[in-house]
Write a protein that holds these residues in place. Structure first.
Motif, PDB file in Angstrom:
ATOM      1  N   PRO A 185      -3.334   7.186   1.698  1.00  0.00           N
ATOM      2  CA  PRO A 185      -4.146   6.118   1.076  1.00  0.00           C
ATOM      3  C   PRO A 185      -3.088   4.767   0.685  1.00  0.00           C
ATOM      4  CG  PRO A 185      -4.192   8.069  -0.820  1.00  0.00           C
ATOM      5  CD  PRO A 185      -3.275   8.851   0.260  1.00  0.00           C
ATOM      6  N   ILE A 186      -3.745   3.988   0.670  1.00  0.00           N
ATOM      7  CA  ILE A 186      -2.586   2.617   0.856  1.00  0.00           C
ATOM      8  C   ILE A 186      -3.368   1.806   0.368  1.00  0.00           C
ATOM      9  CG2 ILE A 186      -1.628   0.485   2.051  1.00  0.00           C
ATOM     10  CD1 ILE A 186      -1.243   2.596   4.416  1.00  0.00           C
ATOM     11  N   ALA A 187      -3.433   1.417  -1.015  1.00  0.00           N
ATOM     12  CA  ALA A 187      -3.281   0.364  -1.959  1.00  0.00           C
ATOM     13  C   ALA A 187      -2.281  -0.656  -2.189  1.00  0.00           C
ATOM     14  CB  ALA A 187      -3.982   1.608  -3.536  1.00  0.00           C
ATOM     15  N   GLN A 188      -3.217  -1.880  -1.644  1.00  0.00           N
ATOM     16  CA  GLN A 188      -2.172  -2.501  -1.676  1.00  0.00           C
ATOM     17  C   GLN A 188      -3.093  -3.950  -2.689  1.00  0.00           C
ATOM     18  OE1 GLN A 188      -0.493  -4.371   1.996  1.00  0.00           O
ATOM     19  NE2 GLN A 188       0.640  -6.690   0.968  1.00  0.00           N
ATOM     20  N   TYR A 189      -1.595  -4.884  -3.308  1.00  0.00           N
ATOM     21  CA  TYR A 189      -1.833  -5.905  -4.099  1.00  0.00           C
ATOM     22  C   TYR A 189      -1.228  -7.001  -4.024  1.00  0.00           C
ATOM     23  CZ  TYR A 189      -3.964  -9.522  -7.514  1.00  0.00           C
ATOM     24  OH  TYR A 189      -4.071 -10.676  -8.078  1.00  0.00           O
ATOM     25  N   MET A 239       0.800   0.618  -3.833  1.00  0.00           N
ATOM     26  CA  MET A 239       0.946   1.617  -3.558  1.00  0.00           C
ATOM     27  C   MET A 239      -0.368   2.874  -3.264  1.00  0.00           C
ATOM     28  SD  MET A 239       3.338   1.285  -6.228  1.00  0.00           S
ATOM     29  CE  MET A 239       3.038   3.134  -7.045  1.00  0.00           C
ATOM     30  N   ASN A 240      -0.771   4.092  -4.064  1.00  0.00           N
ATOM     31  CA  ASN A 240      -1.565   5.004  -3.402  1.00  0.00           C
ATOM     32  C   ASN A 240      -2.990   5.120  -4.016  1.00  0.00           C
ATOM     33  OD1 ASN A 240       1.127   6.716  -3.316  1.00  0.00           O
ATOM     34  ND2 ASN A 240       0.310   6.200  -1.602  1.00  0.00           N
ATOM     35  N   SER A 241      -2.618   3.939  -5.426  1.00  0.00           N
ATOM     36  CA  SER A 241      -4.360   4.365  -5.885  1.00  0.00           C
ATOM     37  C   SER A 241      -4.084   2.231  -6.476  1.00  0.00           C
ATOM     38  CB  SER A 241      -4.173   4.904  -7.065  1.00  0.00           C
ATOM     39  OG  SER A 241      -3.170   5.138  -7.888  1.00  0.00           O
ATOM     40  N   HIS A 242      -5.368   2.626  -6.680  1.00  0.00           N
ATOM     41  CA  HIS A 242      -6.115   1.221  -7.639  1.00  0.00           C
ATOM     42  C   HIS A 242      -5.325   1.252  -9.041  1.00  0.00           C
ATOM     43  CE1 HIS A 242      -8.027  -2.597  -8.503  1.00  0.00           C
ATOM     44  NE2 HIS A 242      -8.267  -2.469  -9.945  1.00  0.00           N
ATOM     45  N   ALA A 243      -5.228   2.172  -9.588  1.00  0.00           N
ATOM     46  CA  ALA A 243      -4.674   2.511 -11.242  1.00  0.00           C
ATOM     47  C   ALA A 243      -3.232   2.211 -10.865  1.00  0.00           C
ATOM     48  CB  ALA A 243      -5.251   3.769 -11.658  1.00  0.00           C
ATOM     49  N   GLU A 244      -2.456   2.541  -9.818  1.00  0.00           N
ATOM     50  CA  GLU A 244      -1.206   2.504  -9.643  1.00  0.00           C
ATOM     51  C   GLU A 244      -0.615   0.956  -9.144  1.00  0.00           C
ATOM     52  OE1 GLU A 244       0.362   7.106  -7.992  1.00  0.00           O
ATOM     53  OE2 GLU A 244      -0.246   5.238  -6.467  1.00  0.00           O
TER      54      GLU A 244
END
Length: 282
Positions: free
Chosen positions: A254-258, A263-268
């Motif tokens: 999973p790719i989570a970017q801000y 990272m791999n998750s919204h929590a991270e």
């Protein structure tokens, strides 16, 4: 391998870069955008910056954070000063590469050390696997003279920044994603076949001239996403052409970017932002 057995990858899609700005207003072209991250895994972003107008680049990239991936800055022309929270400092000059692993966190700045003239280069973001996103940050300055440069009888040149081109190893070997990063200059009418590891995602970005890939013309400022069938890619220079060829092993995570955190998750991501705001990013 015979001509009959060797199969070239073909152009699956062409993408034209989008003009934008980053840092303190540096004008650039974003070629690999967020909507292509899954297709071109492990590559997250590719920007080209090119201007001889100091107003387009003089403000640079003041201090900003990163976590969870690697940045590769390749300078064709100009000079940029790097400073980071790990105490590293270096001057990225024409032909050189800066390879930075953000890991668990780094705060850095990249500021021009010129007030006139051409500034031209690229910044590539490469993802890190989940198991290594929180490793200590690392940084390496690679001057132009340390990058292998191969010259053909026809005048073609290939700079091997990462991976392998035939028997020639690049200056960087990265185990996580085993990227191939080539800068190729091909004279009009010349051709090259470049091996690409099966299963690796790959693309070509033309920054000057035009190249043909299995009968498809790819012009300047165009990225050609390559299909995944074939032993490599056959490039034929329609004009004198300068291009980047990149491939890498997909992570399938999973790719989570801000912004500057991947990272791999919204929590991270929330944790990364909290760590940065509270001075615990490093």
């Amino acid at each position: 391998m015979s001509e009959q057995q060797w199969q070239s990858r073909t152009v699956e899609q062409q993408v034209r870069g989008t003009p934008t700005s980053d840092g303190a207003g540096v004008k650039l072209t974003r070629v690999l955008t967020q909507n292509l991250q899954r297709r071109l895994d492990p590559f997250l972003m590719l920007d080209e910056f090119r201007s001889d107008n100091p107003g387009d680049y003089i403000a640079g990239f003041p201090s900003h954070p990163h976590r969870g991936f690697e940045t590769v800055t390749y300078m064709l022309a100009g000079r940029m000063r790097h400073r980071d929270s790990g105490g590293n400092e270096g001057l990225l000059a024409s032909g050189g590469v800066q390879w930075m692993t953000a890991g668990r966190g780094v705060i850095h700045s990249e500021m021009p050390e010129q007030s006139d003239g051409l500034m031209h280069g690229f910044q590539l973001w490469i993802n890190l696997p989940a198991a290594r996103k929180m490793i200590p940050a690392a940084y390496r300055d690679i001057p132009a003279g340390d990058i292998p440069l191969l010259t053909g009888h026809d005048g073609a040149t290939v700079k091997v920044i990462a991976g392998h081109y035939g028997a020639q190893a690049g200056v960087m070997q990265v185990l996580d994603t085993t990227p191939l990063y080539l800068d190729m200059q091909l004279p009009a009418g010349s051709s090259r076949e470049v091996a690409i590891t099966p299963g690796h995602n790959a693309f070509v970005y033309v920054y000057q001239g035009s190249v043909q890939i299995e009968g498809v013309a790819v012009a300047a400022q165009q990225m050609a996403i390559l299909g995944n069938e074939g032993a490599g890619v056959r490039l034929h220079a329609a004009t004198d052409v300068s291009l980047l060829l990149l491939s890498g092993r997909p992570l399938h995570e999973p790719i989570a970017q801000y912004g500057p955190f991947v990272m791999n998750s919204h929590a991270e991501l929330e944790q990364a932002m909290a760590d940065y705001q509270q001075g615990r990013l490093l």
